[in-house]
Design a protein around this motif. Structure first.
Motif, PDB file in Angstrom:
ATOM      1  N   ILE A 145       6.507   0.404   3.621  1.00 15.64           N
ATOM      2  CA  ILE A 145       5.138   0.896   3.822  1.00 15.64           C
ATOM      3  C   ILE A 145       5.152   2.321   4.369  1.00 15.64           C
ATOM      4  CG2 ILE A 145       2.974   0.510   5.063  1.00 15.64           C
ATOM      5  CD1 ILE A 145       3.529  -1.501   2.825  1.00 15.64           C
ATOM      6  N   ASP A 146       6.099   2.613   5.268  1.00 17.08           N
ATOM      7  CA  ASP A 146       6.177   3.966   5.839  1.00 17.08           C
ATOM      8  C   ASP A 146       6.595   4.984   4.796  1.00 17.08           C
ATOM      9  OD1 ASP A 146       5.347   3.186   8.360  1.00 17.08           O
ATOM     10  OD2 ASP A 146       7.368   2.756   9.058  1.00 17.08           O
ATOM     11  N   ARG A 367      -0.767   3.510   7.464  1.00 18.81           N
ATOM     12  CA  ARG A 367      -0.288   2.288   6.807  1.00 18.81           C
ATOM     13  C   ARG A 367      -1.451   1.529   6.166  1.00 18.81           C
ATOM     14  NH1 ARG A 367       3.615   0.569  11.906  1.00 18.81           N
ATOM     15  NH2 ARG A 367       5.482   1.722  11.244  1.00 18.81           N
ATOM     16  N   LYS A 368      -2.537   1.453   6.896  1.00 25.35           N
ATOM     17  CA  LYS A 368      -3.697   0.713   6.413  1.00 25.35           C
ATOM     18  C   LYS A 368      -4.220   1.307   5.096  1.00 25.35           C
ATOM     19  CE  LYS A 368      -8.004  -1.237   8.236  1.00 25.35           C
ATOM     20  NZ  LYS A 368      -8.958  -1.205   9.376  1.00 25.35           N
ATOM     21  N   PHE A 374      -0.344  -0.296  -2.488  1.00 26.97           N
ATOM     22  CA  PHE A 374       0.960  -0.952  -2.584  1.00 26.97           C
ATOM     23  C   PHE A 374       0.820  -2.343  -3.192  1.00 26.97           C
ATOM     24  CE2 PHE A 374       3.929  -3.886  -0.317  1.00 26.97           C
ATOM     25  CZ  PHE A 374       5.083  -3.513  -0.973  1.00 26.97           C
ATOM     26  N   ILE A 375      -0.138  -3.122  -2.692  1.00 26.56           N
ATOM     27  CA  ILE A 375      -0.335  -4.483  -3.207  1.00 26.56           C
ATOM     28  C   ILE A 375      -0.684  -4.444  -4.695  1.00 26.56           C
ATOM     29  CG2 ILE A 375      -1.852  -6.505  -3.074  1.00 26.56           C
ATOM     30  CD1 ILE A 375      -2.064  -5.984  -0.056  1.00 26.56           C
ATOM     31  N   LYS A 376      -1.577  -3.544  -5.062  1.00 26.03           N
ATOM     32  CA  LYS A 376      -1.990  -3.426  -6.461  1.00 26.03           C
ATOM     33  C   LYS A 376      -0.807  -3.070  -7.355  1.00 26.03           C
ATOM     34  CE  LYS A 376      -5.137  -0.909  -9.508  1.00 26.03           C
ATOM     35  NZ  LYS A 376      -6.108   0.213  -9.624  1.00 26.03           N
ATOM     36  N   ILE A 441       9.325  -3.488  -5.861  1.00 28.70           N
ATOM     37  CA  ILE A 441       9.240  -2.618  -4.673  1.00 28.70           C
ATOM     38  C   ILE A 441      10.111  -1.379  -4.856  1.00 28.70           C
ATOM     39  CG2 ILE A 441       9.826  -2.485  -2.225  1.00 28.70           C
ATOM     40  CD1 ILE A 441       9.035  -5.502  -2.100  1.00 28.70           C
ATOM     41  N   LYS A 442      11.323  -1.590  -5.376  1.00 29.16           N
ATOM     42  CA  LYS A 442      12.237  -0.459  -5.583  1.00 29.16           C
ATOM     43  C   LYS A 442      11.654   0.541  -6.578  1.00 29.16           C
ATOM     44  CE  LYS A 442      15.999  -1.539  -3.150  1.00 29.16           C
ATOM     45  NZ  LYS A 442      16.658  -0.652  -2.180  1.00 29.16           N
ATOM     46  N   SER A 443      11.005   0.030  -7.622  1.00 28.63           N
ATOM     47  CA  SER A 443      10.456   0.938  -8.632  1.00 28.63           C
ATOM     48  C   SER A 443       9.307   1.759  -8.055  1.00 28.63           C
ATOM     49  CB  SER A 443       9.998   0.147  -9.857  1.00 28.63           C
ATOM     50  OG  SER A 443       8.912  -0.706  -9.537  1.00 28.63           O
TER      51      SER A 443
END
Length: 550
Positions: A145-146, A367-368, A374-376, A441-443
């Motif tokens: 996230i960071d 982060r918020k 990120f989720i999308k 996540i890596k992509s």
């Protein structure tokens, strides 16, 4: 990016030189052929500790060398800050000597493992077979996230502020403990200090008092001898001064008979002047010497006070007593000033806490903001790799409790199937699902981290068929942004590579060694056919292999 990797005398590898290119590169080979050896060798370049058992031939040194093209990655400041010579084509070399000694070089400059690791973190990301488990680790989740929040400088400021806040808290705890100890001993220390203050200590006081005591305690002897000495010098006709005057007169009469007589006359005159002066001083001292019982008692008391203090504290001189007095002054002052110090330090802590809270709040806000995106993004990729019903939830809560990650609590929850309950990532996903989530996540991270190279070591564990092919498409797309290497057992993934290498073992006499070869054209078709149908490589397997490549 990594353009070449040279390995000599490492594990089963005798001498291998691997020339690498950009985009998506595949590495295949049978289990046990030595694919993991390549990663082990590369890890040495990235700062991993050397193992003497990794040397193939104990009589020779092991050498691993990597060439990295880094001109597009803005690493000049990292080189400058670590006293390293920057080169657009940077060479990292690691040597393990037969003695067990390890040496490392960056552009021929000796380097520590810490510097290798620091530089390596900017050059290569190795995703090991077991890293899928990290997806459920909260520290890894914060790192992801960071990275998307792109607030590295803010995190550094926060961690510096948080460290300062912790340091001040430790100082306060120590000061309070010292204050408690000092308070417990305050009355006793003050008593000892007042005893020393009463002694009016100063440099040379003991010698001065001892001399004064000797004089006052021996008045009669002093007066008697001084009076007799004065009389012997001053009495007429037979006194010392009278006789010296006679000698002077005799020698004066001879002054004109030569320099030696004149010299004698001058010397006796000097002696006479000195003796007359001594007679006056003796007379002065005699008149000064008087019995003074009160002063004698006072001096004696002061001396006894000094002797008793030295005995009490097991010391040998007034200098040591003065040192003790200084130490007691400091201890008493600590007790008397402790409340002021605690109050001042408490104000500093409040200011440090406020600053840390402000930075932590900014981190939380960043982060918020990125979490919905990120989720999308993750769910879009999971849909592509056969998890269309998977739902990811990121719970982020801001607290008053600081940690190295800020003041937030975060948990990633997954509902892998439609209508399923959200659960912790590790509990909600199977091995194959974790592999796909990790790849997603890596992509996403690849677009933000700007790392030159990423290596996937069997990220396809637990998947097959169409899903593997879709994962390969994602890695292929990643290869357009960065150099991607994938170690795989799946032909669906191997076929998507822009470049293909095969690791194999061969035996010569009683020796087994690992080699690597680049596959092109028919040799690549044959390798894919073998991965599909075994060593027989049937016509259908070859046709399937060609179809995959096309």
């Amino acid at each position: 990016m990594l353009t070449s990797l040279s390995i000599k005398n490492f594990a089963l590898i005798e001498d291998v030189n691997l020339q690498l290119q950009d985009q998506f590169t595949i590495i295949t080979g049978e289990t046990g052929a030595g694919k993991s050896i390549l990663l082990g060798a590369l890890s040495l370049l990235l700062g991993k500790r050397a193992d003497l058992s990794a040397i193939r031939s104990p009589e020779k040194k092991c050498v691993v060398e990597g060439v990295f093209q880094i001109e597009n990655y803005h690493l000049q400041s990292l080189f400058e800050n670590n006293d390293l010579d920057y080169e657009p084509q940077t060479i990292i070399r690691r040597e393990i000597l037969p003695s067990g000694k390890s040496r490392a070089f960056i552009n021929d400059t000796p380097a520590t493992l810490q510097k290798l690791s620091l530089l390596g973190n900017q050059l290569v990301d190795i995703h090991s077979q077991h890293e899928t488990l990290f997806v459920g680790d909260v520290n890894y989740q914060f790192q992801v996230i960071d990275a998307l929040a792109n607030h590295k400088d803010l995190l550094q400021q926060y961690r510096k502020s948080y460290k300062n806040y912790q340091r001040l808290l430790q100082q306060l705890a120590k000061l309070k403990e010292e204050q408690r100890e000092a308070a417990a001993a305050y009355d006793y220390n003050l008593f000892l200090l007042n005893e020393l203050r009463e002694a009016e200590l100063k440099e040379g006081i003991q010698e001065e008092l001892e001399t004064q005591y000797q004089e006052l305690n021996n008045v009669e002897e002093l007066k008697e001898n001084l009076s007799a000495a004065a009389h012997q010098l001053q009495q007429e006709e037979i006194g010392g001064i009278f006789n010296l005057q006679e000698v002077k007169n005799r020698l004066n009469a001879l002054r004109n008979y030569g320099e030696q007589y004149q010299s004698l006359s001058e010397r006796i005159e000097s002696v006479l002047i000195e003796v007359e002066d001594m007679a006056v001083e003796i007379e002065r001292l005699e008149n000064k010497v008087e019995a003074d019982p009160e002063t004698l008692d006072f001096v004696n008391d002061k001396l006894q006070q000094l002797y008793n203090l030295q005995k009490k504290h097991h010391l040998d001189s007034e200098q040591e007593l003065m040192q003790l007095q200084q130490e007691l002054e400091e201890k008493v002052a600590t007790s008397e000033n402790a409340e002021e110090e605690i109050s001042a330090l408490t104000k500093k802590i409040e200011a440090a806490k406020k600053q840390t809270q402000q930075l932590a709040k900014s981190i939380y806000n960043n982060r918020k903001k990125v979490i919905p995106h990120f989720i999308k993004s993750v769910q879009e990729i999971l849909t592509q790799v056969g998890m269309p019903d998977a739902q990811l939830k990121v719970d982020l809560k801001h607290t008053e409790d600081f940690s190295n990650n800020g003041a937030d609590q975060m948990q990633w929850l997954l509902a892998a199937n439609k209508g399923g309950n959200f659960n912790e990532m590790r509990k909600a996903a199977s091995g194959g699902e974790l592999s796909r989530i990790t790849l997603a996540i890596k992509s996403i991270l690849a677009k933000y981290s700007k790392l030159p190279t990423i290596i996937f070591d069997e990220i396809d564990t637990g998947v097959s068929g169409d899903i593997a092919q879709k994962m390969a498409v994602i890695m292929s797309h990643m290869g357009k942004e960065m150099q991607v290497l994938s170690i795989t057992h799946l032909p669906q993934i191997a076929a998507k590579g822009n470049h293909h290498f095969k690791v194999y073992k061969e035996t010569e006499g009683n020796t087994t060694k690992t080699n690597i070869v680049e596959l092109k054209g028919d040799t690549r078709v044959e390798e894919l056919a073998e991965m599909l149908g075994g060593k027989d490589k049937s016509a259908s397997a070859i046709a399937h292999a060609k179809e995959l490549l096309n």
